[in-house]
Design a protein around this motif. Structure first.
Motif, PDB file in Angstrom:
ATOM      1  N   GLY A  74      10.338 -21.476 -37.193  1.00 29.32           N
ATOM      2  CA  GLY A  74       9.290 -20.553 -37.599  1.00 29.32           C
ATOM      3  C   GLY A  74       8.157 -21.188 -38.368  1.00 29.32           C
ATOM      4  O   GLY A  74       7.256 -20.491 -38.842  1.00 29.32           O
ATOM      5  N   SER A  75       8.158 -22.522 -38.494  1.00 26.90           N
ATOM      6  CA  SER A  75       7.099 -23.182 -39.244  1.00 26.90           C
ATOM      7  C   SER A  75       5.879 -23.382 -38.347  1.00 26.90           C
ATOM      8  O   SER A  75       5.922 -23.145 -37.148  1.00 26.90           O
ATOM      9  CB  SER A  75       7.570 -24.537 -39.776  1.00 26.90           C
ATOM     10  OG  SER A  75       7.695 -25.461 -38.709  1.00 26.90           O
ATOM     11  N   THR A  81       6.564 -30.224 -28.455  1.00 25.17           N
ATOM     12  CA  THR A  81       7.502 -29.653 -27.490  1.00 25.17           C
ATOM     13  C   THR A  81       7.684 -28.164 -27.732  1.00 25.17           C
ATOM     14  O   THR A  81       7.712 -27.367 -26.788  1.00 25.17           O
ATOM     15  CB  THR A  81       8.851 -30.382 -27.563  1.00 25.17           C
ATOM     16  OG1 THR A  81       8.664 -31.765 -27.214  1.00 25.17           O
ATOM     17  CG2 THR A  81       9.856 -29.767 -26.605  1.00 25.17           C
ATOM     18  N   ALA A  82       7.805 -27.763 -28.986  1.00 23.61           N
ATOM     19  CA  ALA A  82       7.949 -26.344 -29.308  1.00 23.61           C
ATOM     20  C   ALA A  82       6.716 -25.559 -28.872  1.00 23.61           C
ATOM     21  O   ALA A  82       6.821 -24.445 -28.346  1.00 23.61           O
ATOM     22  CB  ALA A  82       8.182 -26.163 -30.808  1.00 23.61           C
ATOM     23  N   ALA A  83       5.537 -26.144 -29.068  1.00 21.26           N
ATOM     24  CA  ALA A  83       4.301 -25.477 -28.652  1.00 21.26           C
ATOM     25  C   ALA A  83       4.277 -25.288 -27.142  1.00 21.26           C
ATOM     26  O   ALA A  83       3.846 -24.238 -26.636  1.00 21.26           O
ATOM     27  CB  ALA A  83       3.089 -26.288 -29.099  1.00 21.26           C
ATOM     28  N   ALA A  84       4.741 -26.295 -26.400  1.00 21.18           N
ATOM     29  CA  ALA A  84       4.775 -26.197 -24.944  1.00 21.18           C
ATOM     30  C   ALA A  84       5.734 -25.100 -24.496  1.00 21.18           C
ATOM     31  O   ALA A  84       5.455 -24.363 -23.536  1.00 21.18           O
ATOM     32  CB  ALA A  84       5.170 -27.539 -24.337  1.00 21.18           C
ATOM     33  N   ILE A  85       6.872 -24.984 -25.170  1.00 19.96           N
ATOM     34  CA  ILE A  85       7.831 -23.928 -24.832  1.00 19.96           C
ATOM     35  C   ILE A  85       7.208 -22.558 -25.055  1.00 19.96           C
ATOM     36  O   ILE A  85       7.289 -21.670 -24.194  1.00 19.96           O
ATOM     37  CB  ILE A  85       9.112 -24.093 -25.675  1.00 19.96           C
ATOM     38  CG1 ILE A  85       9.864 -25.365 -25.266  1.00 19.96           C
ATOM     39  CG2 ILE A  85      10.018 -22.862 -25.523  1.00 19.96           C
ATOM     40  CD1 ILE A  85      10.964 -25.761 -26.228  1.00 19.96           C
ATOM     41  N   ASN A 160      17.656 -20.260 -29.470  1.00 21.17           N
ATOM     42  CA  ASN A 160      17.247 -19.883 -30.822  1.00 21.17           C
ATOM     43  C   ASN A 160      15.759 -19.585 -30.922  1.00 21.17           C
ATOM     44  O   ASN A 160      15.287 -19.165 -31.984  1.00 21.17           O
ATOM     45  CB  ASN A 160      17.624 -20.998 -31.811  1.00 21.17           C
ATOM     46  CG  ASN A 160      19.122 -21.095 -32.024  1.00 21.17           C
ATOM     47  OD1 ASN A 160      19.820 -20.085 -32.027  1.00 21.17           O
ATOM     48  ND2 ASN A 160      19.624 -22.310 -32.202  1.00 21.17           N
ATOM     49  N   TYR A 161      15.024 -19.809 -29.829  1.00 20.81           N
ATOM     50  CA  TYR A 161      13.620 -19.412 -29.778  1.00 20.81           C
ATOM     51  C   TYR A 161      13.584 -17.927 -29.434  1.00 20.81           C
ATOM     52  O   TYR A 161      14.038 -17.538 -28.344  1.00 20.81           O
ATOM     53  CB  TYR A 161      12.863 -20.219 -28.723  1.00 20.81           C
ATOM     54  CG  TYR A 161      12.524 -21.632 -29.130  1.00 20.81           C
ATOM     55  CD1 TYR A 161      11.205 -22.018 -29.316  1.00 20.81           C
ATOM     56  CD2 TYR A 161      13.523 -22.591 -29.329  1.00 20.81           C
ATOM     57  CE1 TYR A 161      10.881 -23.323 -29.698  1.00 20.81           C
ATOM     58  CE2 TYR A 161      13.214 -23.887 -29.713  1.00 20.81           C
ATOM     59  CZ  TYR A 161      11.893 -24.246 -29.892  1.00 20.81           C
ATOM     60  OH  TYR A 161      11.583 -25.535 -30.270  1.00 20.81           O
ATOM     61  N   PRO A 162      13.094 -17.079 -30.331  1.00 16.60           N
ATOM     62  CA  PRO A 162      13.160 -15.629 -30.095  1.00 16.60           C
ATOM     63  C   PRO A 162      12.568 -15.206 -28.761  1.00 16.60           C
ATOM     64  O   PRO A 162      13.129 -14.345 -28.073  1.00 16.60           O
ATOM     65  CB  PRO A 162      12.368 -15.046 -31.274  1.00 16.60           C
ATOM     66  CG  PRO A 162      12.457 -16.083 -32.338  1.00 16.60           C
ATOM     67  CD  PRO A 162      12.472 -17.394 -31.629  1.00 16.60           C
ATOM     68  N   MET A 163      11.423 -15.797 -28.387  1.00 11.32           N
ATOM     69  CA  MET A 163      10.783 -15.401 -27.137  1.00 11.32           C
ATOM     70  C   MET A 163      11.585 -15.833 -25.913  1.00 11.32           C
ATOM     71  O   MET A 163      11.505 -15.218 -24.861  1.00 11.32           O
ATOM     72  CB  MET A 163       9.341 -15.944 -27.069  1.00 11.32           C
ATOM     73  CG  MET A 163       9.187 -17.427 -26.835  1.00 11.32           C
ATOM     74  SD  MET A 163       9.723 -18.478 -28.226  1.00 11.32           S
ATOM     75  CE  MET A 163       8.627 -17.894 -29.527  1.00 11.32           C
TER      76      MET A 163
END
Length: 237
Positions: A74-75, A81-85, A160-163
């Motif tokens: 959540g930061s 990689t998180a942004a791409a997901i 664990n990624y809510p979306m």
């Protein structure tokens, strides 16, 4: 000395591009609508377009050392990689997410060895695969199992990624775990119902996520070390 990169750029423009010019124009005019997010290792021997037979506009790709997925915390830090997901799921509305590891992965091997002191970012990044490492002496078998375990670990992190979780649970996104055996040209796909990877050449589907509705009944999802850990009645991978 000939400039090989320049030669290849020119070859793309004169030989490759004309065959797909209309398709590229449509992708510009209509925008991209890939159905699949491919999270793969940066290894040069892993070629996603060859594996999937995909053409321009079909895969949204993110590649990094080890095909790792950062934890969702959540930061608002710099997590490429998180942004791409998030972009693939929320903006592009992909229907499939593939995590693809492979044999002879240098990132996985590094979990059992030394990393140069100068590689401070690499040291931190490799910790994303630490949970997949086995408490055994390094061997070909240990490395293969660690490569497979890491794929499942990254699938678990995706949940664990809510979306991602909400869309998986709603049946709008499917997760797929792959392990490419480079020397044999075979991709093994993770089957949560068997608790192991199976060759795509004999599989019934293109892989599953790391969960199932009745997982609590057996307490086992993945044969991590030996046959004794596998779901009852199944052999090792």
């Amino acid at each position: 000395m000939p400039d090989e990169l320049l030669t290849r750029l020119r070859r793309f423009n004169t030989d490759y591009f004309p065959q797909y010019q209309a398709q590229f124009k449509d992708l510009v005019d209509q925008g991209q609508h890939p159905t699949t997010l491919f999270i793969g290792c940066s290894d040069s021997r892993l070629v996603p377009y060859m594996l999937t037979g995909a053409g321009p506009g079909e895969l949204f790709m993110v590649r990094n050392v080890g095909a790792f997925v950062p934890p969702y915390d959540g930061s608002s830090g710099l997590h490429g990689t998180a942004a791409a997901i998030e972009y693939a799921v929320l903006a592009l509305k992909v229907q499939h997410i593939i995590v693809c590891g492979h044999s002879h992965c240098g990132g996985i091997r590094a979990l059992y060895g030394e990393v140069p002191d100068e590689a401070t970012n690499l040291k931190s990044w490799l910790e994303l695969g630490r949970e997949a490492a086995l408490p055994v002496q390094v061997s070909d078998e240990a490395l293969r199992r660690t490569e497979e375990r890491s794929v499942v670990l990254q699938l678990e992190r995706l949940m664990n990624y809510p979306m991602v979780r909400s869309r998986v649970e709603a049946g709008r996104i499917s997760l797929h775990g792959w392990h490419c055996v480079i020397e044999y040209g075979e991709v093994n796909v993770f089957d949560v119902n068997f608790g192991r990877f199976v060759p795509a050449s004999s599989a019934e589907h293109s892989g599953t996520g790391p969960y199932r509705a009745h997982a609590e009944e057996t307490g086992v999802l993945f044969n991590e070390i030996d046959d004794a850990w596998a779901p009852k009645g199944l052999g090792s991978s």
